[in-house]
Design a protein around this motif. Structure first.
Motif, PDB file in Angstrom:
ATOM      1  N   GLN A 213       0.875  -1.156  -0.057  1.00 62.41           N
ATOM      2  CA  GLN A 213       0.019  -0.016   0.015  1.00 62.41           C
ATOM      3  C   GLN A 213       0.965   1.143  -0.045  1.00 62.41           C
ATOM      4  OE1 GLN A 213      -2.239   1.049   3.592  1.00 62.41           O
ATOM      5  NE2 GLN A 213      -4.057   0.957   2.669  1.00 62.41           N
ATOM      6  N   PRO A 214       1.773   1.462   0.943  1.00 64.19           N
ATOM      7  CA  PRO A 214       2.783   2.605   0.705  1.00 64.19           C
ATOM      8  C   PRO A 214       3.674   2.831  -0.234  1.00 64.19           C
ATOM      9  CG  PRO A 214       2.900   1.327   2.947  1.00 64.19           C
ATOM     10  CD  PRO A 214       2.272   0.450   1.953  1.00 64.19           C
ATOM     11  N   LEU A 215       3.925   1.714  -1.042  1.00 62.21           N
ATOM     12  CA  LEU A 215       4.668   1.623  -2.077  1.00 62.21           C
ATOM     13  C   LEU A 215       4.462   2.376  -3.285  1.00 62.21           C
ATOM     14  CD1 LEU A 215       6.420  -1.773  -1.635  1.00 62.21           C
ATOM     15  CD2 LEU A 215       6.801   0.375  -0.453  1.00 62.21           C
ATOM     16  N   TRP A 216       3.128   2.557  -3.340  1.00 64.14           N
ATOM     17  CA  TRP A 216       2.567   3.275  -4.637  1.00 64.14           C
ATOM     18  C   TRP A 216       3.223   4.788  -4.588  1.00 64.14           C
ATOM     19  CZ3 TRP A 216       0.549   8.130  -4.201  1.00 64.14           C
ATOM     20  CH2 TRP A 216       0.019   8.615  -2.792  1.00 64.14           C
ATOM     21  N   PHE A 217       3.265   5.142  -3.393  1.00 63.51           N
ATOM     22  CA  PHE A 217       3.772   6.603  -3.136  1.00 63.51           C
ATOM     23  C   PHE A 217       5.306   6.779  -3.826  1.00 63.51           C
ATOM     24  CE2 PHE A 217       6.994   8.628  -0.352  1.00 63.51           C
ATOM     25  CZ  PHE A 217       6.746   9.774  -0.544  1.00 63.51           C
ATOM     26  N   VAL A 218       6.180   5.697  -3.462  1.00 64.86           N
ATOM     27  CA  VAL A 218       7.560   5.683  -4.101  1.00 64.86           C
ATOM     28  C   VAL A 218       7.560   5.580  -5.493  1.00 64.86           C
ATOM     29  CG1 VAL A 218       9.502   4.394  -3.846  1.00 64.86           C
ATOM     30  CG2 VAL A 218       8.040   4.338  -1.988  1.00 64.86           C
ATOM     31  N   GLY A 219       6.531   5.011  -6.112  1.00 65.51           N
ATOM     32  CA  GLY A 219       6.453   4.861  -7.566  1.00 65.51           C
ATOM     33  C   GLY A 219       6.251   6.197  -8.059  1.00 65.51           C
ATOM     34  N   VAL A 220       5.261   6.983  -7.660  1.00 61.70           N
ATOM     35  CA  VAL A 220       4.904   8.180  -7.831  1.00 61.70           C
ATOM     36  C   VAL A 220       5.958   9.278  -7.739  1.00 61.70           C
ATOM     37  CG1 VAL A 220       3.270  10.102  -7.688  1.00 61.70           C
ATOM     38  CG2 VAL A 220       2.124   8.118  -7.484  1.00 61.70           C
ATOM     39  N   TYR A 221       6.546   9.163  -6.416  1.00 63.50           N
ATOM     40  CA  TYR A 221       7.522  10.047  -6.329  1.00 63.50           C
ATOM     41  C   TYR A 221       8.682   9.818  -7.164  1.00 63.50           C
ATOM     42  CZ  TYR A 221      10.656  12.739  -3.085  1.00 63.50           C
ATOM     43  OH  TYR A 221      11.564  13.936  -2.800  1.00 63.50           O
ATOM     44  N   THR A 222       9.175   8.671  -7.654  1.00 55.97           N
ATOM     45  CA  THR A 222       9.989   8.331  -8.652  1.00 55.97           C
ATOM     46  C   THR A 222       9.722   9.097  -9.943  1.00 55.97           C
ATOM     47  OG1 THR A 222      10.623   6.134  -7.867  1.00 55.97           O
ATOM     48  CG2 THR A 222      11.113   6.536  -9.827  1.00 55.97           C
ATOM     49  N   VAL A 223       8.429   9.079 -10.229  1.00 52.98           N
ATOM     50  CA  VAL A 223       8.092   9.531 -11.568  1.00 52.98           C
ATOM     51  C   VAL A 223       8.459  11.281 -11.543  1.00 52.98           C
ATOM     52  CG1 VAL A 223       6.131  10.234 -13.323  1.00 52.98           C
ATOM     53  CG2 VAL A 223       6.758   7.929 -12.309  1.00 52.98           C
ATOM     54  N   VAL A 224       7.883  11.807 -10.232  1.00 52.33           N
ATOM     55  CA  VAL A 224       7.753  13.243 -10.227  1.00 52.33           C
ATOM     56  C   VAL A 224       9.517  13.843  -9.970  1.00 52.33           C
ATOM     57  CG1 VAL A 224       5.614  13.561  -9.285  1.00 52.33           C
ATOM     58  CG2 VAL A 224       7.662  13.486  -7.825  1.00 52.33           C
ATOM     59  N   THR A 225      10.111  12.826  -9.562  1.00 53.23           N
ATOM     60  CA  THR A 225      11.627  13.286  -9.319  1.00 53.23           C
ATOM     61  C   THR A 225      12.268  13.297 -10.796  1.00 53.23           C
ATOM     62  OG1 THR A 225      11.730  12.118  -7.163  1.00 53.23           O
ATOM     63  CG2 THR A 225      13.998  12.305  -8.410  1.00 53.23           C
ATOM     64  N   ALA A 226      11.955  12.366 -11.641  1.00 49.78           N
ATOM     65  CA  ALA A 226      12.493  12.077 -13.007  1.00 49.78           C
ATOM     66  C   ALA A 226      12.240  13.448 -13.615  1.00 49.78           C
ATOM     67  CB  ALA A 226      12.079  11.036 -13.831  1.00 49.78           C
ATOM     68  N   LEU A 227      11.130  14.214 -13.331  1.00 46.08           N
ATOM     69  CA  LEU A 227      10.640  15.438 -13.916  1.00 46.08           C
ATOM     70  C   LEU A 227      11.036  16.509 -13.529  1.00 46.08           C
ATOM     71  CD1 LEU A 227       6.562  14.588 -14.306  1.00 46.08           C
ATOM     72  CD2 LEU A 227       8.607  14.307 -15.932  1.00 46.08           C
ATOM     73  N   THR A 228      12.151  16.480 -12.360  1.00 46.42           N
ATOM     74  CA  THR A 228      12.745  17.624 -11.784  1.00 46.42           C
ATOM     75  C   THR A 228      13.392  18.603 -12.987  1.00 46.42           C
ATOM     76  OG1 THR A 228      13.362  16.546  -9.845  1.00 46.42           O
ATOM     77  CG2 THR A 228      14.490  18.480 -10.217  1.00 46.42           C
ATOM     78  N   PRO A 229      14.058  18.221 -13.995  1.00 48.51           N
ATOM     79  CA  PRO A 229      14.681  19.133 -14.783  1.00 48.51           C
ATOM     80  C   PRO A 229      13.355  20.058 -15.363  1.00 48.51           C
ATOM     81  CG  PRO A 229      15.877  17.279 -15.149  1.00 48.51           C
ATOM     82  CD  PRO A 229      14.535  16.815 -14.209  1.00 48.51           C
ATOM     83  N   PHE A 230      12.485  19.461 -15.920  1.00 49.04           N
ATOM     84  CA  PHE A 230      11.334  20.192 -16.473  1.00 49.04           C
ATOM     85  C   PHE A 230      10.539  21.244 -15.545  1.00 49.04           C
ATOM     86  CE2 PHE A 230      11.605  15.966 -18.644  1.00 49.04           C
ATOM     87  CZ  PHE A 230      12.150  16.693 -19.804  1.00 49.04           C
ATOM     88  N   CYS A 231      10.552  20.690 -14.227  1.00 49.33           N
ATOM     89  CA  CYS A 231       9.810  21.485 -13.039  1.00 49.33           C
ATOM     90  C   CYS A 231      10.955  22.674 -12.865  1.00 49.33           C
ATOM     91  CB  CYS A 231       9.682  20.634 -11.861  1.00 49.33           C
ATOM     92  SG  CYS A 231       8.735  19.509 -12.003  1.00 49.33           S
ATOM     93  N   VAL A 232      12.004  22.572 -12.957  1.00 50.56           N
ATOM     94  CA  VAL A 232      13.070  23.524 -12.478  1.00 50.56           C
ATOM     95  C   VAL A 232      12.714  24.824 -13.747  1.00 50.56           C
ATOM     96  CG1 VAL A 232      15.458  24.443 -12.505  1.00 50.56           C
ATOM     97  CG2 VAL A 232      14.735  22.167 -11.202  1.00 50.56           C
ATOM     98  N   ARG A 233      12.885  24.166 -14.884  1.00 54.94           N
ATOM     99  CA  ARG A 233      12.878  25.266 -16.072  1.00 54.94           C
ATOM    100  C   ARG A 233      11.322  25.929 -15.904  1.00 54.94           C
ATOM    101  NH1 ARG A 233      15.538  21.294 -19.216  1.00 54.94           N
ATOM    102  NH2 ARG A 233      13.494  20.188 -20.016  1.00 54.94           N
ATOM    103  N   ALA A 234      10.133  25.230 -15.569  1.00 59.20           N
ATOM    104  CA  ALA A 234       9.052  25.974 -15.380  1.00 59.20           C
ATOM    105  C   ALA A 234       9.133  26.997 -14.247  1.00 59.20           C
ATOM    106  CB  ALA A 234       7.895  24.822 -15.188  1.00 59.20           C
ATOM    107  N   ALA A 235       9.488  26.349 -13.069  1.00 58.10           N
ATOM    108  CA  ALA A 235       9.794  27.517 -12.002  1.00 58.10           C
ATOM    109  C   ALA A 235      10.550  28.679 -12.305  1.00 58.10           C
ATOM    110  CB  ALA A 235      10.300  26.778 -10.670  1.00 58.10           C
ATOM    111  N   ARG A 236      11.398  28.546 -13.106  1.00 59.76           N
ATOM    112  CA  ARG A 236      12.093  29.728 -13.255  1.00 59.76           C
ATOM    113  C   ARG A 236      11.582  30.770 -14.490  1.00 59.76           C
ATOM    114  NH1 ARG A 236      18.067  26.652 -14.327  1.00 59.76           N
ATOM    115  NH2 ARG A 236      18.657  26.391 -12.199  1.00 59.76           N
ATOM    116  N   ARG A 237      10.556  30.129 -15.047  1.00 57.08           N
ATOM    117  CA  ARG A 237       9.966  30.983 -16.138  1.00 57.08           C
ATOM    118  C   ARG A 237       8.450  31.466 -15.620  1.00 57.08           C
ATOM    119  NH1 ARG A 237       8.637  28.802 -22.108  1.00 57.08           N
ATOM    120  NH2 ARG A 237      10.803  29.069 -22.269  1.00 57.08           N
ATOM    121  N   LEU A 238       7.990  30.700 -14.701  1.00 56.84           N
ATOM    122  CA  LEU A 238       6.688  31.211 -14.099  1.00 56.84           C
ATOM    123  C   LEU A 238       6.357  31.528 -12.730  1.00 56.84           C
ATOM    124  CD1 LEU A 238       4.533  28.559 -16.420  1.00 56.84           C
ATOM    125  CD2 LEU A 238       4.593  30.874 -16.795  1.00 56.84           C
TER     126      LEU A 238
END
Length: 404
Positions: A148-173
């Motif tokens: 049950q708690p491991l779904w969280f790790v899976g989602v967190y893995t995906v959002v971590t992989a998106l970090t470079p895109f999140c950084v670019r979005a944060a710098r722009r918006l």
């Protein structure tokens, strides 16, 4: 002269080894969010016992609807994702080498403990069933709770992989980079629960999983980039609280932040707009309280537990359900035991469960002494052993998800 206590020595050692630039408030928020996970699962999850001695999941929320506000406090995944986004920015900024190497390192730290707990449970299942006679239904209940708690790790893995895109979005918006994610979840919720809900496919809610949890992470990334001011934080706190109240009062959202057996709707799986409203309010409060929390954690006696909890983060997430099961499964052989095995439908059960929680915590500490090795790099684990661990983990996942 009295010799210094072991605890006192550890506190001084941790304090001496803490760099002056360490952001204690961020670590404190992460530790708070981490502790909320086992506390919530231990307090809001119970077991009933069938005639054949098997245990089955139950929840006190089914009998105590007024207990739902407790879940508002214990649902702190928004804080966890917020702090995760903030910390990822700092790590990403410091990294040397390629972005791929940085991601590989971050994801390996998440994957090793998950692989460890699922492989161990895969090996335990036949031993418990054939060696100790644990009923198959008990093992299915246990497997569901472990995974049950491991779904969280899976989602967190995906959002971590998106970090470079999140950084670019944060710098722009800036802080507004999270707004489209909120809008996306709002649209899906309108389709799921609005006037045309009957015509919508049942899988539609799956579209909320990524934007629903990426919302708080993106806020954290923007915060780490210095694009969230105190004025923004007040806006998040007040706006999130207002939206939260409106969704409960006028839009018919369930009161509980966790799933309740028998309820047709749930807020967290997948996340609804109510989850994002709570995350916004919690995130705004966390940003506003950061400096005060940082000053509080300058005290070595308060700082030391925060360090220990953070160093054991994945162990806590992966093994806290096992700690509860280590008490419940043997206890089921003795019949119904208040607060441990028996219908969670009385105030007495709640008081008894509170009394059991220190035992669960002690068992988690004991298990953690051995399980923490999964968090370290597997330098002595060859390819063959990793393949076996992977196969065991996959087999456990199939069993836990009811595919076998």
């Amino acid at each position: 002269m009295k010799a210094p206590s072991t605890a006192g020595t550890l506190v001084r050692k941790i304090e001496a080894r803490t760099p002056a630039h360490r952001d204690r408030a961020i670590d404190g928020l992460r530790a708070l969010a981490l502790l909320a996970v086992p506390t919530g699962h231990w307090l809001l999850g119970g077991f009933t016992r069938s005639a054949d001695g098997a245990i089955h999941n139950a929840s006190p929320l089914s009998a105590f609807g007024g207990f739902a506000p407790v879940s508002w406090i214990l649902q702190m995944l928004g804080i966890f994702f917020l702090v995760g986004g903030y910390a990822s920015v700092l790590s990403f900024r410091r990294h040397e080498g390629s972005t791929g190497e940085w991601l590989k390192s971050r994801l390996a730290r998440l994957g090793r403990p998950v692989l460890g707990v699922t492989a161990v449970w895969a090996a335990l299942l036949p031993l418990l069933h054939h060696g100790f006679g644990v009923p198959g239904d008990s093992l299915r209940t246990a497997s569901t709770l472990v995974i049950q708690p491991l779904w969280f790790v899976g989602v967190y893995t995906v959002v971590t992989a998106l970090t470079p895109f999140c950084v670019r979005a944060a710098r722009r918006l800036g802080v507004w980079a999270a707004a489209p994610l909120l809008g996306s979840v709002a649209v899906v919720d309108l389709l799921r629960y609005g006037p045309y809900a009957d015509a919508m496919p049942s899988w539609l809610g799956v579209l909320n999983i990524l934007p629903g949890w990426l919302f708080a992470y993106q806020l954290g990334v923007s915060w780490g980039e210095g694009r969230v001011s105190r004025r923004h934080a007040w806006g998040l706190l007040l706006g999130g609280a207002a939206l939260f109240a409106a969704l409960l009062v006028w839009c018919g959202y369930p009161m509980s932040m966790v799933g309740v057996p028998g309820e047709a709707r749930t807020n967290s799986h997948p996340p609804s707009l109510l989850v994002l409203a709570l995350a916004a309010a919690q995130g705004g409060a966390a940003i506003l309280l950061r400096d005060r929390l940082g000053r509080l954690l300058k005290r070595p006696a308060l700082w030391a537990p925060v360090v220990v909890i953070n160093l054991s983060a994945m162990t806590i997430l992966c093994w806290h359900q096992t700690a509860m099961l280590a008490a419940a499964i043997p206890g089921s052989y003795l019949g119904e035991i208040p607060g441990l095995v028996g219908a969670p439908d009385s105030v007495g059960w709640i008081l008894a469960r509170l009394a059991w929680m220190p035992l669960f915590a002690g068992l988690l500490v004991l298990i953690g002494r051995y399980a923490r090795g999964f968090e370290s790099p597997w330098t002595r684990t060859g390819t063959a052993r990793r393949a076996v661990a992977g196969a065991l983990a996959a087999g456990f996942a199939v069993f836990a998800l009811g595919l076998a």
